[in-house]
Design an enzyme around this catalytic site. Structure first.
Site, PDB file in Angstrom:
ATOM      1  N   ASP A 289       4.591   5.995  -5.242  1.00 19.33           N
ATOM      2  CA  ASP A 289       3.660   5.031  -4.696  1.00 19.33           C
ATOM      3  C   ASP A 289       2.303   5.704  -4.797  1.00 19.33           C
ATOM      4  O   ASP A 289       2.203   6.797  -4.552  1.00 19.33           O
ATOM      5  CB  ASP A 289       4.152   4.819  -3.384  1.00 19.33           C
ATOM      6  CG  ASP A 289       3.069   3.714  -2.814  1.00 19.33           C
ATOM      7  OD1 ASP A 289       3.039   2.481  -3.404  1.00 19.33           O
ATOM      8  OD2 ASP A 289       2.178   3.809  -1.905  1.00 19.33           O
ATOM      9  N   GLU A 331       3.513   4.686  -9.747  1.00 17.12           N
ATOM     10  CA  GLU A 331       2.992   3.308  -9.664  1.00 17.12           C
ATOM     11  C   GLU A 331       1.435   3.355  -9.897  1.00 17.12           C
ATOM     12  O   GLU A 331       0.852   3.337  -8.689  1.00 17.12           O
ATOM     13  CB  GLU A 331       3.313   3.000  -7.873  1.00 17.12           C
ATOM     14  CG  GLU A 331       2.942   1.504  -7.842  1.00 17.12           C
ATOM     15  CD  GLU A 331       2.028   0.975  -6.685  1.00 17.12           C
ATOM     16  OE1 GLU A 331       1.263   0.084  -6.831  1.00 17.12           O
ATOM     17  OE2 GLU A 331       1.498   2.111  -6.354  1.00 17.12           O
TER      18      GLU A 331
HETATM   19  C1  GLC Z   1       1.213   0.685  -3.100  1.00 14.99           C
HETATM   20  C2  GLC Z   1       2.049  -0.432  -2.721  1.00 14.99           C
HETATM   21  C3  GLC Z   1       1.327  -1.328  -1.959  1.00 14.99           C
HETATM   22  C4  GLC Z   1       0.677  -0.532  -0.832  1.00 14.99           C
HETATM   23  C5  GLC Z   1      -0.109   0.599  -1.206  1.00 14.99           C
HETATM   24  C6  GLC Z   1      -0.434   1.650  -0.335  1.00 14.99           C
HETATM   25  O1  GLC Z   1       0.125   0.235  -4.197  1.00 14.99           O
HETATM   26  O2  GLC Z   1       2.510  -1.101  -3.753  1.00 14.99           O
HETATM   27  O3  GLC Z   1       2.014  -2.341  -1.229  1.00 14.99           O
HETATM   28  O4  GLC Z   1      -0.207  -1.346   0.185  1.00 14.99           O
HETATM   29  O5  GLC Z   1       0.619   1.432  -2.130  1.00 14.99           O
HETATM   30  O6  GLC Z   1       0.815   2.486   0.315  1.00 14.99           O
END
Ligand code: GLC
Length: 657
Positions: A289, A331
């Site tokens: 993430d 991500e």
């Molecule tokens: C990523 C997740 C999102 C979250 C962020 C902080 O972007 O997809 O939902 O708010 O990380 O962890």
């Protein structure tokens, strides 16, 4: 004075043999593969670690501990998982396969809890799903959880979902069915209820060094100068005052998500051990993430810094040694040029993240849907088409997050449009303000930042495609048209090249759910409107012909089956776009050797006419094309004649000699 780290030669000749002996590894038998791959990776692991932590006091001890973590993790890896690793290795690059199709879902909102999941798997299997992304399920305080992205214990399943044993049981069921699993590793931050944060709050300097904490505003102010705000409405600023600790702490996302300090090698090792723990649970793809944020440097945006890439490369090397069957999804929802760097650059090409979200194309398809034109999309391809072989995209129409219009202004300008006005148009098109003009979409702006004019969009696939409005108005033809749009958007994402990830609920056309507004733990975050609570009665309507659920589900099922039946749709980095002879029509060519498929999409609300010349221009010698979507055969006409596409119509053509 810092202690210089022992030389690589020193490790190889002295320390490694000691470590192997210390752990009684069987060098000729069951541990042979591991030991070989450790030796192979060591120069890189050493170099990457050295780059980040070489100057750190006790770097050598920390490096030895890291090697111990790898050995520990290997020793913990079950025989069954080692066999699974072997099975994947024999398949080549297993995750590029056209036979994988994923769904992302919240366990509680989909099935109640982990124990409820196996009973729902047939619904997914029937649709053609064999890969699940379970949204975060590790312990996360209710009310301050950011949908599970504020983790207070990386190794404990939150009781709301069940137990670690329930998770293991589900993984077993999935593996027996030949399914794959993706879980999140929230690398950038922890909940302020994590034990490290609790110790930091209690004044322990060792744990305060796990985070970025400051006694006054000097350093925070310096950071703030160059750092953008992620949630400007609900969590403005990047630092939070912690009264217990009497210090400021960096909180890039929400105030309850404390950013970890990866400059500290102890943090790296602790998080690596968590990663390897997930590997040994049987995770096939680890979704890291927010990797863009993991390295901080005052005076920069604190996003996409070179050290963030070094960290990811180091993680990749370590995972490859100790958990070789687990691949990594980064991500990184950042500008197209930046996204590409997460696949690795220079000597690390294809050796950083195995997957990235195709956030650029995801947003561009919404651009095409709103404008009915393809020029911005075509002008934004230069970087993304360079994805290295051996890496892949997650392709999707939307996910649990908002839709950010993250492609570059230059692509809009190259398409002959004014970037400011074009973005304004898109925001207006997708956000419903009550007195809306003719836009059929029903969405809401997310994280509007009046200072920069930026905004993202929340809403389900169906609502953004017009279904909510059409249902509200009881407008039959508009309902049909929105279903057609939903299926075209899905088709576009499914054949794009990569692993398609359906967001749960979209398979039966869920529209926005506004009930989050009544829930104080959610009402500050409108992304909850597109994270449905599944009503299985609605889902079961998919079995009744004539219902919209039936149409959406059956259409999606057909698309997934089609992709699965044709190896040319594997992600061999084999995508090109056809020339835009009609600005409303996007044509994607997927090829492998002499095999070809033409995926043609009409993004406009009117009938589109496409000259047959587009196929000849591709060197196509076939005289006929078989459309797998409508199961019909068409003859390629002369240049003056046209392929006629109905509004939002699409075709998946295979040439026939
Ligand atoms: C990523 C997740 C999102 C979250 C962020 C902080 O972007 O997809 O939902 O708010 O990380 O962890």
């Amino acid at each position: 004075m810092s202690t210089p780290i022992l030389s690589l030669e020193g490790f190889l000749s002295e320390k490694i043999p000691q470590l192997l002996q210390e752990h009684a590894l069987d060098l000729k038998g069951k541990d042979k593969r591991f030991v070989e791959s450790l030796h192979l990776a060591l120069p890189k692991v050493y170099q990457l670690f050295h780059e980040l932590y070489g100057a750190f006091p006790e770097a050598e001890t920390q490096f030895l501990e890291l090697l111990r973590s790898l050995i520990w993790s290997h020793k913990e890896r079950s025989h069954a998982l080692q066999e699974r690793d072997q099975f994947k290795a024999e398949k080549g690059i297993w995750f590029l396969s056209n036979e994988l199709a994923g769904m992302s879902l919240y366990v509680d909102r989909f099935a109640g809890n982990l124990k409820g999941m196996p009973a729902k798997i047939p619904h997914l299997e029937e649709l053609g799903i064999n890969f699940l992304h379970l949204m975060p399920i590790m312990e996360s305080p209710l009310g301050e959880s950011d949908g599970g992205y504020a983790v207070s214990d990386f190794r404990k399943v939150d009781p709301r979902f069940g137990t670690l044993e329930d998770l293991k049981a589900l993984i077993q069921v999935m593996q027996n069915k030949g399914m794959y699993l993706m879980l999140d590793m929230v690398l950038n931050h922890t909940s302020h209820h994590h034990e490290w944060a609790k110790k930091a709050k209690a004044g322990d300097p060792e744990y305060q060094a796990f985070y970025h904490t400051y006694e006054d505003r000097w350093v925070p102010n310096e950071f703030e100068q160059a750092m953008p705000e992620i949630f400007p409405e609900s969590a403005p600023g990047n630092f939070t005052w912690c009264e217990e600790m009497k210090r400021w702490v960096m909180t890039v996302f929400h105030s309850y998500q404390w950013d970890l300090n990866f400059r500290n090698p102890q943090v790296f090792r602790a998080m690596l051990e968590n990663i390897l723990f997930y590997g040994n649970l049987g995770v096939d793809v680890l979704r890291i993430d927010a990797p863009a944020f993991i390295w901080k440097q005052a005076g920069t945006s604190c996003q996409n810094l070179p050290q963030a890439h070094t960290l990811l490369r180091l993680i990749k090397q370590c995972v490859q040694v100790a958990s070789p069957g687990m691949t990594i999804l980064g991500e990184a929802i950042v500008a197209p040029k930046e996204i590409m760097n997460y696949f690795g650059t220079g000597e690390y090409v294809a050796q950083e993240c195995d997957f990235a979200y195709h956030a650029t194309q995801m947003a561009l398809q919404w651009d095409m849907l709103a404008s009915g034109e393809t020029q911005v999309m075509l002008n934004a391809q230069e970087d993304v088409l360079k994805k290295p072989y051996g890496t892949s995209w997650i392709t999707y129409t939307r996910c649990h997050d908002d839709i950010g219009l993250g492609y570059e202004d230059a692509s809009i300008a190259r398409a002959g449009k004014d970037p400011y006005l074009h973005r304004k148009f898109l925001k207006e098109y997708y956000s419903y303000s009550g007195d809306q003009w003719m836009s059929p979409a029903r969405g809401v702006l997310f994280s509007s930042n009046p200072k920069t004019g930026d905004a993202r969009i929340s809403g389900t696939l169906a609502s953004l495609c017009g279904l909510e409005k059409a249902l509200f108005e009881g407008n039959g033809p508009a309902i049909e048209l929105s279903i057609q749009k939903i299926l075209m958007m899905q088709a576009h994402a499914i054949f794009l090249g990569g692993l398609p990830m359906i967001f749960y609920g979209d398979e039966v056309g869920y529209i926005n759910d506004y009930s989050y507004q009544q829930d104080p733990s959610k009402n500050y975050d409108n992304r909850w409107m597109h994270r449905p609570l599944i009503d299985w009665e609605k889902v079961n309507r998919r079995k009744t012909e004539g219902t919209l659920e039936f149409q959406v589900y059956e259409g999606l099922k057909k698309l997934l089956a089609l992709r699965k039946s044709q190896p040319v749709f594997s992600d061999w980095s084999n995508c090109t776009w056809m020339n835009p002879h009609n600005i409303h029509v996007a044509g994607l060519v997927r090829s492998r050797g002499s095999e070809r498929r033409y995926c043609i999409y009409n993004f406009s609300e009117s009938t589109a006419y496409l000259t047959w010349y587009v196929f000849r221009e591709q060197g196509e010698s076939a005289t006929q094309l078989h459309d797998h979507w409508t199961d019909s055969l068409v003859t390629i006409g002369s240049d003056q004649e046209h392929l006629i596409l109905e509004p939002y119509g699409f075709r998946i053509f295979e040439p026939k000699a």
